[in-house]
Design an enzyme around this catalytic site. Structure first.
Site, PDB file in Angstrom:
ATOM      1  CB  CYS A  99      53.055  11.468  59.059  1.00 38.79           C
ATOM      2  SG  CYS A  99      54.621  11.600  59.929  1.00 38.79           S
TER       3      CYS A  99
ATOM      4  CG  HIS B 135      53.277   8.089  56.669  1.00 34.49           C
ATOM      5  ND1 HIS B 135      54.078   9.050  56.103  1.00 34.49           N
ATOM      6  CD2 HIS B 135      53.700   7.931  57.948  1.00 34.49           C
ATOM      7  CE1 HIS B 135      54.951   9.462  57.009  1.00 34.49           C
ATOM      8  NE2 HIS B 135      54.739   8.793  58.131  1.00 34.49           N
TER       9      HIS B 135
ATOM     10  CG  ASN C 248      58.397   9.312  58.346  1.00 35.24           C
ATOM     11  OD1 ASN C 248      57.789  10.155  57.682  1.00 35.24           O
ATOM     12  ND2 ASN C 248      57.957   8.846  59.492  1.00 35.24           N
TER      13      ASN C 248
END
Ligand code: UT7
Length: 325
Positions: A112, A252, A282
């Protein structure tokens, strides 16, 4: 000399999978997912769509929005942990699809944090004077690597791609600072155990389903707050920009509660925080470039705005940047 993000673009697959759809697949509820994460739906790549395909669509938009010709690109970085193949790099596939072969192209595996890792590298490559226009993409198809029977992970992730062109800055805009870090002792808290050299693909891997994402959610949650807080703090210090001078914060997009906790610690007003995890979930390395490109496209983020980027992911890896658009 400074480098700058010259333009951005994003693409998310058409298929929408809502929390209500997931209710029919595993024992969960829209209410649980919404309250614990803020996610309402996510996008899922079509069967004939791989990571390089969605990366291509985001890249073409970034090229168009940067007012450059694709032939000007002299380096390509793709941040992904869900590449088309185990090898070669998805960046190799992408340059062929873009029709710009015979330039360096490489993938970054920082989960990520991939986009903020790529940004630090692209910034350094531009400043070195060796390259002029770098295509940096965050692209993921997590729908292919989550276990759709595991309610603790399958509710979280989605597919998508975001891209930026990094080049020299002619004005007072640019990448004002970057910060990257990692801690390998945390590798097993969020990983895929099977299918690599540690545990090659076998009947056993298939049986135990270790080719899918495994995560200790609570540990990752706690670390995400600490590391993404640190990433903003250090990036702002390095850029000599006070937190109050930052116009927008792009964290994020993993969990709304994580973002809220960090915002509270810095005392950041809600209107300065970009949130799109409700729509896309996500998307790992793609969350930050998608959020940035979407906010620019909608006119929310404008030229001259100062933006803080902050990410945390498997590794653990984490990092941030302060960017003046
Ligand atoms: O992209 C990299 C970064 N990733 C992240 O930042 C993810 C970080 N972690 C998280 O966002 C959160 O830890 C989760 C959203 C994954 C989980 O939320 P939580 O508040 O930490 O829940 P939990 O894991 O502590 O589970 C609480 C309860 C458990 O039941 P018991 O043991 O209390 O009876 C779980 O079994 O919720 C249960 N549970 C669920 N219930 C309904 C876990 N997943 C689900 C689900 N639906 N999908």
């Amino acid at each position: 000399m400074r480098s700058a993000i010259l333009g951005t673009g994003f693409y998310t697959p058409e298929k929408i999978l809502t929390n209500f759809d997931i209710e029919k697949m595993v024992e969960t509820t829209d209410e649980w997912i919404t309250q614990r994460t803020g996610i309402k739906q996510r996008r899922i790549a079509a069967d004939n769509e791989s990571t390089s395909d969605i990366a291509l669509k985001a890249s073409l938009k970034a090229i168009e929005n940067s007012d450059i010709k694709k032939e000007e690109i002299d380096y390509v970085i793709v941040a992904t942990v869900t590449g088309d193949f185990l090898f070669p790099a998805t960046a190799n596939v992408l340059i062929d699809k873009l029709g710009i072969n015979n330039i360096p192209s490489v993938d970054i595996s920082a989960a990520c944090s991939g986009f903020v890792y790529g940004l630090e590298l692209a910034d350094a490559l531009i400043k070195s004077g060796k390259y002029n226009k770098i295509l940096l993409v965050g692209a993921e198809t997590f729908s292919r690597i989550v276990n759709w029977e595991d309610r603790t992970t399958c509710i979280l992730f989605g597919d998508g791609a975001g891209a930026g062109i990094i080049g020299k800055s002619d004005e007072d805009n640019g990448i004002l600072s970057t910060f990257n870090s990692s801690n390998g002792s945390k590798a097993r808290l969020l990983f895929i155990e099977g299918g690599g050299s540690y545990k090659p693909f076998s009947q056993e891997v298939l049986k135990e389903k270790s080719m899918y994402v495994k995560m200790n959610g609570r540990e990752v949650y706690k670390a995400a707050i600490e590391t993404m807080y640190e990433a903003v703090k250090v990036s702002a210090e390095r850029a000599q920009v006070g937190i109050e001078r930052i116009d927008y914060f792009i964290f994020h997009q993993a969990n709304k509660r994580i973002i809220d906790s960090i915002a509270e610690r810095f005392n950041i007003p809600q209107e300065k925080i970009i949130i799109n995890l409700d729509k896309y979930g996500n998307t790992s390395a793609a969350t930050i470039p998608i959020a940035l490109a979407e906010a620019v496209e909608s006119g929310k983020i404008k030229k001259g705005d100062i933006i803080a980027l902050s990410a945390m992911g498997a590794g653990f890896t984490w990092g941030g940047a302060i960017v003046k658009l």
